[in-house]
Scaffold this motif. Structure first.
Motif, short mmCIF file in Angstrom:
data_model
loop_
_atom_site.label_atom_id
_atom_site.label_comp_id
_atom_site.label_asym_id
_atom_site.label_seq_id
_atom_site.Cartn_x
_atom_site.Cartn_y
_atom_site.Cartn_z
N ASN A 138 93.28 -11.91 29.44
CA ASN A 138 93.16 -11.38 28.13
C ASN A 138 93.73 -9.85 27.97
O ASN A 138 93.45 -8.92 28.89
N GLY A 139 94.05 -9.55 27.05
CA GLY A 139 94.39 -7.98 26.55
C GLY A 139 93.24 -7.42 25.71
O GLY A 139 92.99 -8.07 24.60
N VAL A 140 92.76 -6.63 25.84
CA VAL A 140 92.07 -5.95 24.95
C VAL A 140 92.63 -4.35 24.70
O VAL A 140 93.12 -3.66 25.32
N ASN A 141 92.44 -4.22 23.33
CA ASN A 141 93.26 -2.85 22.82
C ASN A 141 91.87 -2.09 22.29
O ASN A 141 91.20 -2.69 21.44
N GLY A 142 91.89 -0.95 22.87
CA GLY A 142 90.63 -0.20 22.43
C GLY A 142 91.14 0.93 21.64
O GLY A 142 92.23 1.56 21.71
N TYR A 143 90.32 1.20 20.67
CA TYR A 143 90.73 2.50 19.56
C TYR A 143 89.56 3.49 19.91
O TYR A 143 88.62 3.14 19.86
N TYR A 144 90.29 4.65 20.05
CA TYR A 144 89.24 5.69 20.42
C TYR A 144 89.40 6.80 19.38
O TYR A 144 90.24 7.98 19.71
N PRO A 145 88.89 7.03 18.17
CA PRO A 145 89.06 8.06 17.25
C PRO A 145 88.22 9.47 17.74
O PRO A 145 87.45 9.20 18.28
N GLN A 146 89.00 10.46 17.50
CA GLN A 146 88.61 11.38 17.84
C GLN A 146 88.59 12.49 16.65
O GLN A 146 89.38 12.72 15.96
N ALA A 147 87.34 13.28 16.67
CA ALA A 147 87.22 14.44 15.68
C ALA A 147 87.14 15.83 16.10
O ALA A 147 86.41 15.90 16.99
N PHE A 148 87.70 16.61 15.64
CA PHE A 148 87.62 17.98 16.00
C PHE A 148 87.23 18.93 14.98
O PHE A 148 87.70 18.82 13.91
N SER A 149 86.39 19.82 15.39
CA SER A 149 86.03 20.97 14.35
C SER A 149 86.59 22.19 14.64
O SER A 149 86.90 22.60 15.86
N CYS A 150 87.77 22.50 13.66
CA CYS A 150 88.62 23.56 13.51
C CYS A 150 88.28 24.88 13.20
O CYS A 150 88.76 25.77 12.84
N GLY A 151 86.80 25.02 12.94
CA GLY A 151 86.15 26.44 12.00
C GLY A 151 86.43 26.20 10.43
O GLY A 151 86.82 25.02 9.94
#
Length: 97
Positions: free
Chosen positions: A76-89
């Motif tokens: 089985n193939g599992v695709n994972g999505y990992y959203p990232q958020a950065f605070s840039c000031g």
């Protein structure tokens, strides 16, 4: 040249006449003997001698058994999505607020 009548085929002479040959009696001279020659005569006699070489043969039958193992599996193939958020000031607004 002087006593030849002109135009005669044999130059003024008659052709010779031949008498039949006469066979004379056979004459014998003393015999002659050449030196003795030596000869070597070789006889080749072939002889066959049978020679037997007995042998015993053992036959070995090797039975090869091959086992082939199969391992069935499912993937089985599992695709994972990992959203990232950065605070840039602090940001600068276009409107100047």
């Amino acid at each position: 040249m002087y006593n030849k009548p002109w135009g005669h085929p044999h130059g003024g002479h008659r052709p010779p006449q031949y008498c039949p040959p006469q066979a004379m009696p056979v004459q014998y001279d003393p015999s002659q003997t050449s030196p003795t020659r030596h000869f070597v005569k070789t006889n080749i006699i072939n002889t066959v001698i049978p020679v037997f070489h007995p042998a015993h043969i053992t036959t070995v039958n090797k039975h090869v058994i091959t086992y082939k193992h199969y391992f069935q599996q499912r993937n089985n193939g599992v695709n994972g999505y990992y959203p990232q958020a950065f605070s840039c000031g602090p940001s600068r607004s276009r409107f100047g607020y």
